[in-house]
Design an enzyme around this catalytic site. Structure first.
Site, PDB file in Angstrom:
ATOM      1  CD1 TRP A  84      -2.909   1.501   0.855  1.00 39.73           C
ATOM      2  CD2 TRP A  84      -1.288   2.480   2.036  1.00 39.73           C
ATOM      3  NE1 TRP A  84      -3.300   2.796   1.126  1.00 39.73           N
ATOM      4  CE2 TRP A  84      -2.326   3.412   1.855  1.00 39.73           C
ATOM      5  CE3 TRP A  84      -0.148   2.869   2.733  1.00 39.73           C
ATOM      6  CZ2 TRP A  84      -2.261   4.712   2.365  1.00 39.73           C
ATOM      7  CZ3 TRP A  84      -0.080   4.167   3.241  1.00 39.73           C
ATOM      8  CH2 TRP A  84      -1.149   5.072   3.056  1.00 39.73           C
ATOM      9  CE  LYS A 136     -11.516   6.818  -4.269  1.00 36.61           C
ATOM     10  NZ  LYS A 136     -10.956   7.865  -3.408  1.00 36.61           N
ATOM     11  CD1 TRP A 137     -15.809  -1.183  -6.491  1.00 39.61           C
ATOM     12  CD2 TRP A 137     -17.387  -1.010  -8.046  1.00 39.61           C
ATOM     13  NE1 TRP A 137     -16.501  -2.356  -6.502  1.00 39.61           N
ATOM     14  CE2 TRP A 137     -17.475  -2.282  -7.451  1.00 39.61           C
ATOM     15  CE3 TRP A 137     -18.282  -0.675  -9.067  1.00 39.61           C
ATOM     16  CZ2 TRP A 137     -18.416  -3.232  -7.848  1.00 39.61           C
ATOM     17  CZ3 TRP A 137     -19.213  -1.624  -9.457  1.00 39.61           C
ATOM     18  CH2 TRP A 137     -19.280  -2.890  -8.843  1.00 39.61           C
ATOM     19  CG  ASP A 138     -12.150   2.468  -1.694  1.00 40.57           C
ATOM     20  OD1 ASP A 138     -11.192   1.749  -2.005  1.00 40.57           O
ATOM     21  OD2 ASP A 138     -12.068   3.381  -0.846  1.00 40.57           O
ATOM     22  CG  ASP A 187      -5.301   5.352  -0.596  1.00 43.17           C
ATOM     23  OD1 ASP A 187      -6.044   5.811  -1.486  1.00 43.17           O
ATOM     24  OD2 ASP A 187      -5.702   4.609   0.304  1.00 43.17           O
TER      25      ASP A 187
END
Ligand code: DGJ
Length: 744
Positions: free
Chosen positions: A200, A477-479, A549
């Site tokens: 991440w 926005k598909w998280d 992110d």
């Protein structure tokens, strides 16, 4: 382009102007691989490539000879244990416990164009002459299972798309425990293996090593393609680089568990394979049932890594991404997440949107926290109706107010999850993935909905569709913020538990597909805690993806550079955020933040009201620039020039198809003092065209393409020290964006 079959030699030649793919039916009826690479002249037989030589301690297929052994043969879809001892492409568990298979050629079919894959994303053609497809039918006589190996060769791209399909025509059940999408035996091991790995916030970093005898692999067993490894690897000749030499790129069009593996054997043959990760996988094939693997794409480049990337960019931008937004200019967006996190009111959102509109933003995106009881990450996921304490007239009201400001409205969802503290979980505790009698682990206090069950997908679909039907939503926005643990579904029997990871992905694709169909004009951006599911599978449904992110402009250079090996700039969500940066705590110039994000699907991740008046002017200029050049940036030919993984500088550029326009991005990480005079060698320009160089609206001279490519663009900077009057001093995290325009 074409596919030739020679019925005497049983050889296939798939070719276009640049590549050849050769294979043949071997003496034992199985499929052998002969060659994949630069186009070769056609001949009736390439039988000389079948090298049966005696080697001690091998096992042989035919009784009367010591030569035919699968161990020494390059194959198309090998199995284990019938004289080949390497890792197989296929394994089928049979009721008597055996895993031995023997798939022999039966027939083949050549057709124009490319058939779609049922329920799975895949590259496609728009007209029949764009590609030819070969389907080879093979059968295991004992099992009565049929296997179809499918190959598509594209006319204009140096790419072969492959998949395998199985059908049980027998009367007993068996279990497929391994079924790769692509397997390619290459005659030598003179390659470097390049993977795109990280975690991440530092996704798709370039990692390179020399191939070695034995197995090397990357993969994911997390239920998603993952931040950690990407379903894309390259094999590069040690003498190749970005601009020249042979490179092969292998990409899996899939969003779930995957394996990409190279095995180098004792004879230096490299067996490359990509497909669903066999760990935890099995597929029960009852009589009459079928199994379809995802698609894999292999690209050959004789023009280095840039050549390979350019093929993937075109193919994935134009013939994997689909729909209304595929070729349209993407809106400049502003997302409220880093501006407010969960702490917002409708008035606050409208203030942010008003400021955004003032500076030229086109789309306002409301992120997490607008639904159910969701005011922190511990509750509300699954309850997809507006929180009217925060948004008195719901999403309908807010979206209308945003549109009244002259902006489009976008909305965040995380449809695959539920918090325990939600109406959904209270009503359907059995809808989350869990193993009976076992502890249920959480991630961010959330649980993964069992998308292998149709009723769960149907329920979520109806909730989302209701909001979309009644509101003015132009973007989603598909998280997806956690991986799957304790994988099990009570919707299936014990013999099908190995299918759940894959069935989950099929459910996900089904939901995407239904939403795409009912709302064709909504722009979807996929996201999984940033770049945790940046893969070709999702590009089919969502033409852009939130790249990471981590919005720090220095970190982003590596992330976007690594991502660019397989994925087009139009697919990379890239935003300017506030400093100190929320992930890296670093302060970088606003100009550099814009210069990095401009080479992606551009936007902002901040409240513009928190900027100074001067900074607002810079923002307005950034947006003007992006609107003017986004088409070129997204559809031009992209070249990586200097790698952030190798030094203090990053550089990349895009060139328009007609070569009359180009944009160069040049970034210096740390400032250095009193250093060498520098030049940057540009690529892809027209030698004899005179280009005007424009930087921040200022003309900086005219240069021939030949000069800029061969002599180089002078990039000597004002490192610390005295700076000539009127010139900008150089600093840490400094950057330039240069526009080149050929004028009459
Ligand atoms: C993770 C995403 O990557 C962020 O951009 C943001 O949408 C948060 N989730 C919201 O929970």
């Amino acid at each position: 382009m074409g596919i030739i079959f020679n019925k005497d030699t049983k050889e296939f030649h798939l070719y276009n102007d640049n590549v050849s793919y050769l294979m043949k039916v071997l003496r034992n009826g199985q499929m052998g691989q002969l060659y994949f690479g630069k186009r070769v002249p056609h001949r009736d037989s390439y039988d000389y490539l079948i090298e049966n030589r005696y080697r001690p301690v091998s096992a042989y297929v035919f009784d009367d000879e010591y030569s035919f052994t699968l161990e020494h043969l390059k194959q198309e879809y090998p199995s284990y244990g019938t004289t080949d001892f390497r890792m197989p492409a296929l394994e089928i568990w049979q009721p008597n416990g055996s895993r031995i298979t023997d798939f022999k050629y039966v027939s083949h079919k050549i057709s124009k164009g490319k058939p779609a894959l049922k329920g799975l994303p895949a590259t496609y053609t728009e007209s029949e002459d764009e590609a030819d497809t070969l389907e080879i039918l093979l059968r295991d006589e004992l099992l009565k299972v049929e296997m179809t190996l499918s190959y598509t060769i594209f006319q204009k791209e140096n790419a072969i798309a492959r998949n395998a399909r199985f059908e049980n025509k027998g009367n007993q059940e068996c279990q497929i425990t391994r079924a790769m999408s692509l397997c390619l035996d290459l005659p030598d091991d003179e390659y470097e293996w390049i993977q795109f790995s990280g975690a991440w916030g530092r996704e798709r970093h370039v990692r390179t090593r020399r191939l070695e005898q034995g197995v090397q692999s990357v993969g994911s067993a997390r239920g998603a393609s993952s931040h950690h490894h990407n379903p894309f690897v390259m094999l590069r000749r040690p003498t190749a680089d970005e601009f020249q030499g042979e490179v092969l790129g292998f990409s899996l069009v899939y969003s779930g568990n995957f394996l990409a593996q190279a095995e180098v054997d004792t004879f230096k043959v490299t067996r490359m394979m990509v497909g669903i990760h066999p760990l935890g996988f099995s597929w029960c094939l009852k009589p009459g049932e079928e199994f379809q693997t995802p698609e894999a794409v292999v690209v050959y480049s004789g023009e280095g890594m840039n050549g390979m990337s350019q093929t993937f960019h075109r193919l994935y931008r134009e013939r994997l991404a689909r729909g209304y937004w595929r070729d349209r200019e993407r809106p400049v967006l502003l997302n409220n997440w880093e501006a407010t996190y969960f702490d917002f009111t409708e008035d606050k959102l409208l203030d942010i949107a008003r400021n955004a509109k003032e500076d030229g933003v086109e789309l306002f995106v409301l992120d997490d926290g607008w639904f159910g009881t969701r005011c922190t990450e511990t509750s509300g996921l699954g309850d997809w109706w507006p929180n009217t304490d925060r948004l008195p007239q719901g999403i309908k009201g807010l979206s209308e107010k945003i549109e009244a400001l002259g902006l489009k409205f976008g909305l965040w969802f995380e449809l695959e999850m539920a918090n325990k503290d939600s109406e959904l979980y209270r009503a359907h505790p059995d809808w989350v993935i869990q193993t009976p009698g076992r502890h249920m682990s959480h991630g961010r206090k959330q649980y993964v909905l069992d998308f292998s069950k149709k009723e769960v997908v149907d329920y979520i679909y109806e909730l989302v569709a209701k909001i979309l039907r009644e509101s003015k939503v132009s973007y989603i926005k598909w998280d997806m913020n956690r991986n799957i643990t304790e994988c099990f579904s009570d919707g299936y029997g014990p013999e099908r538990q190995g299918e759940i990871f894959h069935r989950y992905i099929l459910g996900l694709y089904d939901l995407y597909d239904r939403l795409n169909r009912e709302f064709p004009q909504i722009l979807f951006e996929s996201c999984a805690s940033g770049g945790g599911r940046f893969d070709p599978g999702l590009l089919y449904y969502a033409p852009q993806c939130w790249t990471s992110d981590d919005t720090d402009a220095v970190e982003r250079q590596k992330i976007q550079y690594g991502t660019s090996y397989a994925y087009p700039l139009s697919s990379m969500g890239a935003h300017v955020s506030i400093t100190p940066n929320h992930q890296a705590n670093r302060v970088t110039p606003l100009k550099t933040r814009g210069n990095v994000a401009a080479f992606g699907a551009f936007g902002y991740e901040l409240d513009l009201a928190r900027l100074t008046r001067e900074e607002r002017e810079i923002v307005k200029e950034q947006i003007r620039f992006v609107k003017k050049y986004r088409k070129l940036i997204h559809t031009g030919t992209f070249y990586r020039l200097l790698s952030p993984f190798e030094g203090n500088f990053t550089a990349w550029m895009v060139v328009s198809e007609d070569k009359r326009q180009a944009i160069v991005g040049y970034y210096k990480i740390l400032n250095d003092v009193n250093r060498e005079f520098r030049r940057l060698h540009l690529k892809g320009l027209e030698e004899n065209l005179l280009y005007h160089m424009v930087e921040e609206g200022q003309e900086n001279g005219c240069f021939y393409g030949g000069e800029l490519m061969n002599i180089g663009m002078v990039t000597t900077d004002n490192g610390a020290g005295e700076v000539p009057a009127g010139e900008e001093p150089c600093c840490d995290f400094w950057s330039r964006v240069v526009v080149l325009e050929a004028r009459e």
